[in-house]
Scaffold this active site. Structure first.
Site, PDB file in Angstrom:
ATOM      1  N   CYS A  79     -11.457 119.281  79.683  1.00 20.61           N
ATOM      2  CA  CYS A  79     -10.140 118.803  78.904  1.00 20.61           C
ATOM      3  C   CYS A  79      -9.861 119.491  77.776  1.00 20.61           C
ATOM      4  CB  CYS A  79      -9.975 117.619  78.752  1.00 20.61           C
ATOM      5  SG  CYS A  79      -8.900 116.516  78.105  1.00 20.61           S
ATOM      6  N   LEU A  80      -8.606 120.275  77.921  1.00 19.64           N
ATOM      7  CA  LEU A  80      -8.641 121.360  76.623  1.00 19.64           C
ATOM      8  C   LEU A  80      -8.905 120.042  75.573  1.00 19.64           C
ATOM      9  CD1 LEU A  80      -4.978 122.542  77.800  1.00 19.64           C
ATOM     10  CD2 LEU A  80      -7.146 123.627  76.942  1.00 19.64           C
TER      11      LEU A  80
ATOM     12  N   GLN B 264      -1.454 114.508  74.730  1.00 17.30           N
ATOM     13  CA  GLN B 264      -2.293 115.662  74.480  1.00 17.30           C
ATOM     14  C   GLN B 264      -1.400 116.752  72.665  1.00 17.30           C
ATOM     15  OE1 GLN B 264      -4.472 117.240  78.028  1.00 17.30           O
ATOM     16  NE2 GLN B 264      -5.281 117.366  76.953  1.00 17.30           N
TER      17      GLN B 264
ATOM     18  N   HIS C 285      -6.602 112.688  86.011  1.00 18.21           N
ATOM     19  CA  HIS C 285      -6.624 113.233  84.912  1.00 18.21           C
ATOM     20  C   HIS C 285      -6.506 113.146  83.897  1.00 18.21           C
ATOM     21  CE1 HIS C 285      -9.462 115.457  81.896  1.00 18.21           C
ATOM     22  NE2 HIS C 285      -8.382 115.682  81.217  1.00 18.21           N
ATOM     23  N   GLU C 286      -4.967 114.264  83.920  1.00 15.75           N
ATOM     24  CA  GLU C 286      -3.517 113.790  82.951  1.00 15.75           C
ATOM     25  C   GLU C 286      -2.560 112.538  83.308  1.00 15.75           C
ATOM     26  OE1 GLU C 286      -3.776 116.342  81.329  1.00 15.75           O
ATOM     27  OE2 GLU C 286      -4.629 117.854  82.576  1.00 15.75           O
TER      28      GLU C 286
ATOM     29  N   GLY D 170      -3.397 121.742  83.236  1.00 16.93           N
ATOM     30  CA  GLY D 170      -2.590 120.586  83.171  1.00 16.93           C
ATOM     31  C   GLY D 170      -2.607 120.116  81.949  1.00 16.93           C
TER      32      GLY D 170
ATOM     33  N   HIS E  95      -5.166 110.364  80.764  1.00 14.60           N
ATOM     34  CA  HIS E  95      -4.362 110.613  79.016  1.00 14.60           C
ATOM     35  C   HIS E  95      -3.356 109.762  78.624  1.00 14.60           C
ATOM     36  CE1 HIS E  95      -6.558 114.043  77.873  1.00 14.60           C
ATOM     37  NE2 HIS E  95      -6.862 114.642  78.976  1.00 14.60           N
TER      38      HIS E  95
HETATM   39 NI    NI Z   1      -7.203 116.363  79.876  1.00 13.41          NI
END
Ligand code: NI
Length: 181
Positions: free
Chosen positions: A91-92, A51, A133-134, A46, A137
């Site tokens: 998380c990226l 991000q 989660h997204e 995701g 963000h």
């Molecule tokens: Ni993330």
């Protein structure tokens, strides 16, 4: 298509509250394609536009094993939540860190697709976790915010150290006359 740079914690830009997407033009279609390419290359399941430093309410997700189910959520809203479940998340934007977070077990979401058409969907399992989660963000929130202050502080120090070590290695390479492409 192009690979985009993913912001990493504790970059303050990750704390920006994203604005709704208003224009469904060619630039948006390109951005969605670039976000999928970036997410698949990372690799991740995701990615929120926040991000990649574009502060609009756009999320791409693909939780399938064979990367065959790309989903786009624009201006998403959670209509209802049911149950609670704890899942290990990563998380990226927080590379190398995984920890348990408790979220709703099932959510009903309303969003726009990449053409601007509205849809509603019930999400559970990893897909439900990923959407929640997204969506965090988009509000400037990260999964490490659910952990203790002590843990979060340790994570921040580790990532800052990793980044310094990478920069030092690059400087040493350059000093030795090596050039990376
Ligand atoms: Ni993330």
């Amino acid at each position: 298509m192009a690979l985009l740079t993913i912001l990493e914690y504790p970059d303050p830009r990750l704390r920006t509250r994203a604005e709704p997407v208003a224009q469904f033009d060619d630039a948006l279609q390109r951005r969605i394609d670039d976000m999928f390419e970036t997410m698949y290359a990372a690799p991740g399941i995701g990615l929120a536009a926040s991000q990649i430093d574009w502060h609009h309410r756009l999320i791409v997700i693909d939780v399938s094993e064979d990367r065959s189910e790309p989903l786009v959520f624009i201006n998403p809203e959670i209509l209802s939540r049911q149950g609670k479940a704890k899942t290990e998340e990563g998380c990226l934007s927080v590379p190398g860190v995984f920890d348990d977070v408790q979220r709703a077990e099932q959510v009903r979401v309303r969003a726009l697709d990449r053409t601007g058409a509205v849809f509603e969907r019930d999400l559970d399992g990893m897909l439900g976790v990923c959407l929640q989660h997204e969506m965090d963000h988009l509000d400037g929130k990260l999964f490490v915010d659910y952990l203790s202050d002590l843990k979060r502080d340790r994570i921040r120090k580790k990532l800052e150290k990793d980044r310094k070590e990478r920069a030092a290695r690059r400087a040493a390479d350059t000093a030795q006359g090596h050039r990376a492409l």
